[in-house]
Design a protein around this motif. Sequence first.
Motif, PDB file in Angstrom:
ATOM      1  N   ARG A  30       3.889 -59.149  18.723  1.00  0.00           N
ATOM      2  CA  ARG A  30       3.376 -57.967  19.055  1.00  0.00           C
ATOM      3  C   ARG A  30       2.561 -58.012  19.476  1.00  0.00           C
ATOM      4  N   VAL A  31       1.684 -58.829  19.264  1.00  0.00           N
ATOM      5  CA  VAL A  31       0.025 -57.709  19.909  1.00  0.00           C
ATOM      6  C   VAL A  31       0.109 -58.170  20.889  1.00  0.00           C
ATOM      7  N   GLY A  32       0.799 -58.554  21.612  1.00  0.00           N
ATOM      8  CA  GLY A  32       0.611 -58.854  22.809  1.00  0.00           C
ATOM      9  C   GLY A  32       1.694 -58.430  23.903  1.00  0.00           C
ATOM     10  N   THR A  33       2.744 -57.272  23.039  1.00  0.00           N
ATOM     11  CA  THR A  33       3.807 -56.914  23.926  1.00  0.00           C
ATOM     12  C   THR A  33       2.732 -55.390  23.927  1.00  0.00           C
ATOM     13  N   CYS A  34       2.268 -54.840  22.388  1.00  0.00           N
ATOM     14  CA  CYS A  34       0.997 -53.662  22.440  1.00  0.00           C
ATOM     15  C   CYS A  34       0.091 -53.908  23.460  1.00  0.00           C
ATOM     16  N   ILE A  35      -0.223 -54.450  24.041  1.00  0.00           N
ATOM     17  CA  ILE A  35      -1.706 -54.724  25.033  1.00  0.00           C
ATOM     18  C   ILE A  35      -1.180 -54.321  26.123  1.00  0.00           C
ATOM     19  N   CYS A  54      -6.140 -48.301  23.172  1.00  0.00           N
ATOM     20  CA  CYS A  54      -5.538 -48.279  22.479  1.00  0.00           C
ATOM     21  C   CYS A  54      -5.128 -49.958  22.643  1.00  0.00           C
ATOM     22  N   ALA A  55      -6.196 -50.992  23.332  1.00  0.00           N
ATOM     23  CA  ALA A  55      -6.098 -52.305  22.990  1.00  0.00           C
ATOM     24  C   ALA A  55      -7.051 -52.437  21.527  1.00  0.00           C
ATOM     25  N   GLU A  56      -7.454 -51.858  21.652  1.00  0.00           N
ATOM     26  CA  GLU A  56      -8.090 -52.160  20.227  1.00  0.00           C
ATOM     27  C   GLU A  56      -7.377 -51.908  18.658  1.00  0.00           C
ATOM     28  N   SER A  57      -6.439 -50.552  19.698  1.00  0.00           N
ATOM     29  CA  SER A  57      -5.063 -50.219  18.093  1.00  0.00           C
ATOM     30  C   SER A  57      -4.662 -51.645  18.322  1.00  0.00           C
ATOM     31  N   CYS A  58      -4.900 -52.009  18.907  1.00  0.00           N
ATOM     32  CA  CYS A  58      -3.183 -53.077  18.534  1.00  0.00           C
ATOM     33  C   CYS A  58      -3.624 -53.826  18.244  1.00  0.00           C
ATOM     34  N   LEU A  59      -5.475 -54.306  18.010  1.00  0.00           N
ATOM     35  CA  LEU A  59      -5.587 -55.268  17.114  1.00  0.00           C
ATOM     36  C   LEU A  59      -5.740 -55.552  16.001  1.00  0.00           C
ATOM     37  N   LYS A  60      -6.505 -54.171  16.473  1.00  0.00           N
ATOM     38  CA  LYS A  60      -6.407 -53.482  14.715  1.00  0.00           C
ATOM     39  C   LYS A  60      -5.406 -53.447  13.408  1.00  0.00           C
ATOM     40  N   PHE A  61      -4.627 -53.075  14.519  1.00  0.00           N
ATOM     41  CA  PHE A  61      -2.828 -52.702  13.282  1.00  0.00           C
ATOM     42  C   PHE A  61      -1.892 -54.149  13.461  1.00  0.00           C
ATOM     43  N   LYS A  62      -2.585 -54.105  14.795  1.00  0.00           N
ATOM     44  CA  LYS A  62      -2.098 -55.984  14.439  1.00  0.00           C
ATOM     45  C   LYS A  62      -0.656 -55.672  15.259  1.00  0.00           C
ATOM     46  N   GLY A  63      -0.099 -54.986  16.568  1.00  0.00           N
ATOM     47  CA  GLY A  63       0.909 -54.726  17.044  1.00  0.00           C
ATOM     48  C   GLY A  63       1.659 -54.341  16.416  1.00  0.00           C
ATOM     49  N   LYS A  64       1.786 -53.173  15.297  1.00  0.00           N
ATOM     50  CA  LYS A  64       2.767 -53.230  14.227  1.00  0.00           C
ATOM     51  C   LYS A  64       3.348 -51.389  14.908  1.00  0.00           C
ATOM     52  N   SER A  65       2.229 -51.190  15.924  1.00  0.00           N
ATOM     53  CA  SER A  65       2.277 -49.442  16.316  1.00  0.00           C
ATOM     54  C   SER A  65       2.465 -49.756  18.076  1.00  0.00           C
ATOM     55  N   ILE A  66       3.606 -50.077  18.420  1.00  0.00           N
ATOM     56  CA  ILE A  66       3.844 -50.480  20.190  1.00  0.00           C
ATOM     57  C   ILE A  66       3.963 -49.078  21.038  1.00  0.00           C
ATOM     58  N   PRO A  67       2.745 -49.162  22.304  1.00  0.00           N
ATOM     59  CA  PRO A  67       2.839 -47.836  22.454  1.00  0.00           C
ATOM     60  C   PRO A  67       3.463 -47.463  23.591  1.00  0.00           C
ATOM     61  N   ASP A  68       4.945 -46.313  24.106  1.00  0.00           N
ATOM     62  CA  ASP A  68       5.198 -46.611  24.230  1.00  0.00           C
ATOM     63  C   ASP A  68       5.401 -45.441  25.564  1.00  0.00           C
ATOM     64  N   CYS A  69       5.004 -45.601  26.932  1.00  0.00           N
ATOM     65  CA  CYS A  69       4.372 -44.586  28.225  1.00  0.00           C
ATOM     66  C   CYS A  69       5.619 -43.553  27.559  1.00  0.00           C
ATOM     67  N   GLU A  70       6.215 -43.566  28.014  1.00  0.00           N
ATOM     68  CA  GLU A  70       7.674 -42.873  27.998  1.00  0.00           C
ATOM     69  C   GLU A  70       8.099 -41.468  26.678  1.00  0.00           C
ATOM     70  N   ASP A  71       7.263 -42.478  25.701  1.00  0.00           N
ATOM     71  CA  ASP A  71       7.246 -41.379  24.446  1.00  0.00           C
ATOM     72  C   ASP A  71       6.385 -40.729  23.968  1.00  0.00           C
ATOM     73  N   ILE A  72       6.156 -40.128  24.034  1.00  0.00           N
ATOM     74  CA  ILE A  72       4.326 -38.653  23.704  1.00  0.00           C
ATOM     75  C   ILE A  72       3.948 -39.594  22.703  1.00  0.00           C
ATOM     76  N   ASN A  73       5.043 -39.722  21.426  1.00  0.00           N
ATOM     77  CA  ASN A  73       4.588 -39.809  20.135  1.00  0.00           C
ATOM     78  C   ASN A  73       3.609 -40.934  19.602  1.00  0.00           C
ATOM     79  N   THR A  74       4.444 -41.663  20.433  1.00  0.00           N
ATOM     80  CA  THR A  74       3.537 -43.051  20.640  1.00  0.00           C
ATOM     81  C   THR A  74       2.086 -43.388  20.997  1.00  0.00           C
ATOM     82  N   ILE A  75       1.931 -42.716  22.447  1.00  0.00           N
ATOM     83  CA  ILE A  75       0.824 -42.493  23.114  1.00  0.00           C
ATOM     84  C   ILE A  75      -0.048 -41.288  22.933  1.00  0.00           C
ATOM     85  N   GLU A  76       0.174 -40.419  22.150  1.00  0.00           N
ATOM     86  CA  GLU A  76      -0.769 -39.165  22.240  1.00  0.00           C
ATOM     87  C   GLU A  76      -1.995 -39.398  21.966  1.00  0.00           C
ATOM     88  N   GLN A  77      -1.824 -39.855  20.873  1.00  0.00           N
ATOM     89  CA  GLN A  77      -3.545 -40.125  20.180  1.00  0.00           C
ATOM     90  C   GLN A  77      -4.959 -41.047  21.763  1.00  0.00           C
TER      91      GLN A  77
END
Length: 87
Positions: A30-35, A54-77
Motif C-alpha cells: 500500500r505504501v509503495g502504491t501510494c508513493i 504527498c509521499a511523506e503522508s504515505c509514510l506517515k499514514f502507512k498508505g491508508k489513503s492512496i492518492p488518485d490523480c483523477e479524483d480531486i478528493n484524494t489529492i486536493e490537500q
Amino acid sequence: MASFNRLVLLVLAALVIVYLTTSANATKDRVGTCIRNCAQCKRMFGEYFEGQRCAESCLKFKGKSIPDCEDINTIEQFIHRVDEDED
C-alpha cells in the motif's frame, strides 16, 4: 490431551506468524502504491502538486489513503496555486 494442547498451540503460533507476515507485506504494498501515485500526480500536475508532502503522508499514514490523480478528493490537500506565497 497434552499433545492436543501442543498441537493447538503450534497451529495458533503458525497462524499468527502467517498473519503478521501477510499484513506487513500488504502495508508495504500500500505504501509503495501510494508513493508511486504521488510521483504520477507530480508528473501530471508539475509544480502545482506537492509530491514530497504527498509521499511523506504515505509514510506517515502507512498508505491508508492512496492518492488518485483523477479524483480531486484524494489529492486536493497536495494541490496549490503557483502564485501562492510559500512561507
